[in-house]
Design an enzyme around this catalytic site. Structure first.
Site, PDB file in Angstrom:
ATOM      1  N   SER A 113     -28.764 -10.345  21.712  1.00 42.39           N
ATOM      2  CA  SER A 113     -27.772 -10.458  20.833  1.00 42.39           C
ATOM      3  C   SER A 113     -26.712 -11.718  21.272  1.00 42.39           C
ATOM      4  CB  SER A 113     -26.862  -9.294  20.480  1.00 42.39           C
ATOM      5  OG  SER A 113     -25.713  -9.552  19.634  1.00 42.39           O
ATOM      6  N   TYR A 118     -22.573  -1.629  22.781  1.00 42.90           N
ATOM      7  CA  TYR A 118     -23.610  -2.337  22.391  1.00 42.90           C
ATOM      8  C   TYR A 118     -23.895  -3.650  23.200  1.00 42.90           C
ATOM      9  CZ  TYR A 118     -26.179  -5.188  18.736  1.00 42.90           C
ATOM     10  OH  TYR A 118     -26.980  -6.113  18.192  1.00 42.90           O
TER      11      TYR A 118
END
Length: 285
Positions: free
Chosen positions: A177, A190
């Site tokens: 990401s 995350y």
């Protein structure tokens, strides 16, 4: 292929979310993607393949000539839709439900895919979860363990199970990401998992390069997937992706094209790298 510039407010109360409930529907490329045989005769296993980026990868791989196995948690209706889209492209699709964070299930997924197709050429580690919190003090041990279990441990479990069956020319592709590079003040755990995935990708690439196996990753920015309405408030969803240089969220088909490239022979001299598909945000790495 549609690329809407804004998303209406909406929220789903259960994660992982359901693609069927999203408005507008994410664009997986199913209506427009025309393949050119770049993955003809190959077999792929895609986690989180029921919806979002995973579905778009499955569709693109099928249009490029690959048979597909998808692993997903419990979104059965979305998974059936993905199977129909892959089979509509003339390829086979096996759907396997369950929690990949359980190493026994991850091993079973690898075993079922190999029994079904007799080989594996491409592994896509894509499944993930996220839970925003305003402060580190709000992130309890249970959340950290759950996020790492889904995003990192499952990747280790499945890759370890698949690796002995991969031959020279095979590819392992991991979804990281943009948050691994620029951080996210509301997604500490995350973002940490996505940073771990970058290091895992680079390290595994070095370990298996002598076996002729390539390992690369894709770092998406804000992409319109079920994870978004099931993570954020309706008001936050309405602003999703607007801060990118392109001023809009990306669509799953725009990410899937990067996976096709990295899995194909066009990327034969690329390993240990991360492809950034984020609407124009410049990040290091």
């Amino acid at each position: 292929m549609s690329t809407p510039t804004s998303i209406p407010p909406q929220h789903q109360s259960h994660q992982p979310g359901l693609e069927a409930a999203m408005r507008p529907q994410p664009d997986s490329g199913a209506d427009d993607y025309v393949g050119s045989g770049r993955l003809r005769g190959r077999v792929s296993l895609i986690t989180g393949g029921d919806s979002g980026i995973g579905r778009a990868i499955a569709v693109a791989f099928a249009r490029e000539g690959a048979d597909v196995a998808i692993a997903y948690l419990d979104e059965h209706a979305d998974a059936r839709e993905t199977v129909e889209l892959v089979e509509g492209a003339g390829r086979k699709c096996l759907a396997i439900a369950g929690d990949l964070g359980d190493h026994a299930h991850a091993e079973a997924v690898a075993r079922q895919a190999l029994q079904q197709y007799g080989k594996l050429d491409i592994l896509v580690n894509n499944a993930a979860e996220q839970h925003p919190k305003a402060s580190l003090e709000d992130v309890d041990a249970g959340q950290v363990e759950a996020t790492f279990r889904t995003n990192v441990f499952a990747m280790f479990h499945l890759t370890r199970a698949v690796l002995p069956h991969l031959k020279a020319g095979a590819s392992i592709l991991n979804t990281t990401s943009v948050t691994a590079y620029r951080g996210s003040k509301h997604l500490l755990d995350y973002s940490a998992t996505k940073g771990a995935i970058v290091s895992f990708t680079r390290s595994l690439a070095l370990q298996v390069v002598d076996r002729g196996i390539r390992v690369n990753g894709v770092a998406p920015g804000p992409i319109w997937t079920p994870l978004i309405p099931s993570t954020f408030t309706a008001e936050e969803v309405a602003e999703f992706g607007r801060k990118t240089p392109m001023g809009r969220p990306g669509q799953p088909f725009e990410v899937a094209a990067g996976f096709v490239f990295l899995a194909s022979d066009a990327a034969s001299y690329i390993t240990g790298q991360i492809l950034h598909i984020n609407g124009g945000e410049v990040v290091n790495g």
